[in-house]
Design a protein around this motif. Structure first.
Motif, PDB file in Angstrom:
ATOM      1  N   VAL A  91       0.855  -1.187   0.000  1.00 32.49           N
ATOM      2  CA  VAL A  91       0.000   0.000   0.000  1.00 32.49           C
ATOM      3  C   VAL A  91       0.889   1.235   0.000  1.00 32.49           C
ATOM      4  O   VAL A  91       2.059   1.181   0.366  1.00 32.49           O
ATOM      5  CB  VAL A  91      -0.944   0.035   1.223  1.00 32.49           C
ATOM      6  CG1 VAL A  91      -1.833  -1.190   1.265  1.00 32.49           C
ATOM      7  CG2 VAL A  91      -0.160   0.174   2.514  1.00 32.49           C
ATOM      8  N   GLU A  92       0.313   2.338  -0.402  1.00 37.75           N
ATOM      9  CA  GLU A  92       1.048   3.596  -0.348  1.00 37.75           C
ATOM     10  C   GLU A  92       1.026   4.134   1.084  1.00 37.75           C
ATOM     11  O   GLU A  92      -0.035   4.244   1.694  1.00 37.75           O
ATOM     12  CB  GLU A  92       0.420   4.616  -1.298  1.00 37.75           C
ATOM     13  CG  GLU A  92       0.689   4.334  -2.756  1.00 37.75           C
ATOM     14  CD  GLU A  92       0.219   5.447  -3.678  1.00 37.75           C
ATOM     15  OE1 GLU A  92       0.886   5.684  -4.694  1.00 37.75           O
ATOM     16  OE2 GLU A  92      -0.819   6.074  -3.383  1.00 37.75           O
ATOM     17  N   GLY A  93       2.205   4.445   1.618  1.00 39.84           N
ATOM     18  CA  GLY A  93       2.286   5.073   2.929  1.00 39.84           C
ATOM     19  C   GLY A  93       1.801   4.221   4.066  1.00 39.84           C
ATOM     20  O   GLY A  93       0.824   4.564   4.749  1.00 39.84           O
ATOM     21  N   VAL A  94       2.471   3.097   4.302  1.00 43.86           N
ATOM     22  CA  VAL A  94       2.072   2.209   5.404  1.00 43.86           C
ATOM     23  C   VAL A  94       2.048   2.957   6.728  1.00 43.86           C
ATOM     24  O   VAL A  94       1.132   2.773   7.543  1.00 43.86           O
ATOM     25  CB  VAL A  94       3.039   1.000   5.493  1.00 43.86           C
ATOM     26  CG1 VAL A  94       2.803   0.220   6.791  1.00 43.86           C
ATOM     27  CG2 VAL A  94       2.861   0.075   4.298  1.00 43.86           C
ATOM     28  N   ALA A  95       3.025   3.819   6.936  1.00 42.33           N
ATOM     29  CA  ALA A  95       3.125   4.538   8.210  1.00 42.33           C
ATOM     30  C   ALA A  95       1.916   5.434   8.453  1.00 42.33           C
ATOM     31  O   ALA A  95       1.567   5.726   9.604  1.00 42.33           O
ATOM     32  CB  ALA A  95       4.407   5.363   8.246  1.00 42.33           C
ATOM     33  N   GLY A  96       1.260   5.857   7.382  1.00 39.63           N
ATOM     34  CA  GLY A  96       0.125   6.757   7.534  1.00 39.63           C
ATOM     35  C   GLY A  96      -1.227   6.071   7.493  1.00 39.63           C
ATOM     36  O   GLY A  96      -2.262   6.742   7.495  1.00 39.63           O
TER      37      GLY A  96
END
Length: 266
Positions: free
Chosen positions: A114-119
């Motif tokens: 996914v794009e931007g796991v941290a977010g």
């Protein structure tokens, strides 16, 4: 009829609404398997969250995963077959998702990105963890070392209705599937549960009339119509019931167990 290969969908079919496999259903499956019948889970899930159910029941053999895009050996986790899609064709779909704030993920046979796991929101993380998945950050297409087999979007039923309606007007190079009320999948044009089941049956030397399939949703239609006996769950949409040969009880009423007892043990 002596069925030699039985394909079971997982969510909404084998599992109840709490994602639990009943002990009674597991016992009947094992009883039939011990008589020499092969079982294959045929699911939109990945190998990591479908193989454990085979092992829980005590089955070897294969799982058909990602709605037919990848078939995997349960014991060795060897990929038997993949339908790899063209990732560059996904770019307009990703642009649409970003513009309309639609969540999406990209799947290889064994990993999810996914794009931007941290977010990611806690809700999104909880969804992945419920399905035993740990998403990774989405790299550029050139950085993928494994084939991409599925692109999935998820959201509310209303959002998915709108996405499906919009994308249905596009010229499609993919097989677009409504795989659940809250999910839409894009896969290789030739990828489906039915085509993967047909390939597996051919490899195993089993004719279609000796194949039984049980499912509950639109992504199960191709395997229900390929199999000599296609059984829809009572919790299926009307179109799925109409395409099946017979209808069993719902997934909350051990419909799989009842169908197996009726057609394989009686």
């Amino acid at each position: 009829m002596n069925y030699k290969l039985i394909a079971l969908d997982v969510d909404g079919t084998l599992l109840n609404d709490d994602h639990v496999l009943s002990s009674g259903t597991a016992e009947v499956i094992k009883m039939i398997a011990d008589q020499g019948t092969e079982f294959v889970l045929c699911t939109g899930r990945a190998p990591v969250n479908s193989i454990p159910y085979m092992k829980q029941i005590g089955l070897e053999g294969y799982v058909i995963t990602h709605n037919g895009a990848a078939t995997v050996n349960v014991t060795t986790e060897e990929i038997v077959h993949e339908f790899a899609l063209n990732p560059f064709g996904l770019d307009p779909y990703m642009d649409y998702c970003r513009k309309n704030n639609i969540h999406f993920d990209v799947n290889t046979t064994f990993a999810i990105y996914v794009e931007g796991v941290a977010g990611l929101s806690q809700e999104a993380l909880d969804m992945y963890h419920k399905f035993m998945m740990e998403p990774e950050d989405l790299p550029g297409w050139a950085d993928f070392s494994e084939p991409i087999v599925k692109f999935t979007v998820t959201g509310s039923m209303e959002q998915m209705d709108k996405v499906y309606s919009d994308w249905s007007q596009w010229e499609q190079e993919f097989n677009m599937l409504r795989s659940g009320d809250f999910f839409i999948d894009l896969m290789h044009k030739d990828s489906s549960k039915g085509s993967a089941l047909q390939k597996l049956a051919a490899v195993r030397g089993i004719p279609a009339e000796q194949v039984m399939a049980i499912g509950n949703y639109y992504n199960d239609l191709t395997m229900l119509t390929f199999a000599g006996l296609g059984v829809a769950m009572d919790n299926s949409p009307l179109e799925v019931k109409a395409a099946a040969d017979n209808v069993t009880a719902s997934n909350n009423e051990e419909g799989v167990k009842l169908a197996l007892q009726k057609y394989c043990l009686s």
